[in-house]
Scaffold this active site. Structure first.
Site, PDB file in Angstrom:
ATOM      1  CG  MET A  95      70.527  17.789  63.305  1.00 16.92           C
ATOM      2  SD  MET A  95      70.219  17.724  65.074  1.00 16.92           S
ATOM      3  CE  MET A  95      68.666  16.886  65.103  1.00 16.92           C
TER       4      MET A  95
ATOM      5  N   GLY B 128      62.264  14.448  53.134  1.00 23.19           N
ATOM      6  CA  GLY B 128      62.057  15.820  53.614  1.00 23.19           C
ATOM      7  C   GLY B 128      63.297  16.666  53.344  1.00 23.19           C
ATOM      8  CG  HIS B 129      66.869  15.834  55.478  1.00 20.76           C
ATOM      9  ND1 HIS B 129      66.717  14.579  56.025  1.00 20.76           N
ATOM     10  CD2 HIS B 129      66.965  16.694  56.524  1.00 20.76           C
ATOM     11  CE1 HIS B 129      66.724  14.678  57.343  1.00 20.76           C
ATOM     12  NE2 HIS B 129      66.868  15.948  57.682  1.00 20.76           N
TER      13      HIS B 129
ATOM     14  CD  GLN C 221      69.750  20.952  67.237  1.00 17.26           C
ATOM     15  OE1 GLN C 221      70.541  21.637  66.596  1.00 17.26           O
ATOM     16  NE2 GLN C 221      68.606  20.534  66.721  1.00 17.26           N
TER      17      GLN C 221
ATOM     18  CE  LYS D  84      58.305  16.436  61.473  1.00 17.57           C
ATOM     19  NZ  LYS D  84      59.452  16.522  62.321  1.00 17.57           N
ATOM     20  CG  ASP D  85      61.618  20.874  62.497  1.00 17.37           C
ATOM     21  OD1 ASP D  85      61.380  20.246  63.523  1.00 17.37           O
ATOM     22  OD2 ASP D  85      62.072  20.340  61.465  1.00 17.37           O
TER      23      ASP D  85
END
Ligand code: AMP
Length: 283
Positions: free
Chosen positions: A32, A38-39, A63, A151-152
């Site tokens: 997003m 992290g990305h 979402q 993480k998700d």
């Protein structure tokens, strides 16, 4: 080669078709935006494993369960494209909402059970929005491999089940959570923390580690494990706990007894910011 920016589905499809013609394998990194380390880990792995890397940047309206969260979500396309360029991304797909949802959406993807607890319980409709947009991105880009962060973890489980159930021809590659030096999982939402909130935020990861230590020490009963995390979180009065759960690592169903790999997952509020994190425990 500098990164190519595609704003339409036709443009990104043309770039991918071109790469395919040259025999390139295709890697997809859905995001997003507001890109961070992290990305970066997802992009680096995609860069290693596939010849043509597509990063998508789309703040997906369907979402978000709270309009305020959607409105406040950081949008930094220019620096994101630069970030992608530095990491060797081949194409950035950054559509607007009208490109992704030109008509009223009558079709959606619901992954039952895995979506029902934890994030699904506290963010109604969230995983339907995620699964639907990710299915669309899979059909638009038709990548060989797609990269998602642990993480998700619940989102990762939802996507893996969707791909299996619907025979979507893509390999899902999980990537370990990237953390700040003090343990806080890196997230775009960390930017919203005040200096004082940021200072205490690592308590979330520390609480999950305290719970994990109990499992490592032989505890197989979920009650005391959750209690250890809750007690650790209670030491930081600014933190409001939404949930702490111990869930089967594959099905993401909360368990009562620990017999295999589990994820200890939590969501908390620090002021107006909601943070999630999880750790894997393999007794
Ligand atoms: P987002 O832009 O927040 O939707 O995240 C896009 C992808 O990056 C998802 O697969 C996330 O799980 C992953 N991601 C976000 N933060 C991290 C992190 N700290 N470590 C690893 N992956 C992450």
């Amino acid at each position: 080669m500098s990164v190519r920016l595609a704003r339409t589905i036709a443009e990104v499809r043309a770039l991918v078709a071109d790469a395919r013609e040259r025999g390139a394998s295709v890697g997809l990194v859905p995001t997003m935006g507001a890109l961070h380390a992290g990305h970066g880990a997802l992009i680096r792995l995609a860069r290693e494993e596939t010849a043509f890397v597509v990063a998508t940047i789309f703040v997906n309206p369907i979402q978000f369960d709270r309009a305020e969260d959607f409105d406040r979500y950081p949008r930094t396309l220019e620096t994101d494209v630069e970030f992608c360029h530095r990491l060797g991304v081949d194409a950035v797909f950054a559509p607007d909402a009208a490109e992704m949802y030109p008509d009223k959406l009558l079709t959606s993807v619901d992954v039952a059970e895995i979506s029902s607890r934890m994030e699904g319980e506290f963010r109604p409709g969230h995983f339907r929005g995620v699964a639907t947009v990710v299915a669309k991105l899979f059909h638009i880009v038709q990548a060989d491999r797609a990269y998602f962060g642990e993480k998700d973890a619940q989102q990762l489980a939802v996507i893996q089940k969707m791909v299996a159930d619907l025979n979507i021809p893509v390999t899902i590659v999980p990537v370990a959570t990237v953390r700040e030096a003090d343990g806080l999982a890196i997230s775009s939402r960390n930017q919203r923390l005040s200096p004082e909130e940021r200072r205490v935020a690592p308590a979330l990861y520390q609480a999950l580690c305290a719970a994990e230590a109990l499992i490592r020490g032989g505890c197989r009963d979920v009650g005391p494990v959750k209690q250890a995390a809750l007690a650790a979180l209670a030491r930081t009065p600014e933190i409001r706990v939404e949930y702490v759960e111990v869930a089967d690592a594959e099905t993401m169903h909360p368990v009562e007894r620990i017999s295999g790999a589990v994820r200890i997952a939590a969501a908390i509020w620090l002021g107006k910011t909601r943070l999630i994190d999880n750790v894997l425990s393999t007794p």
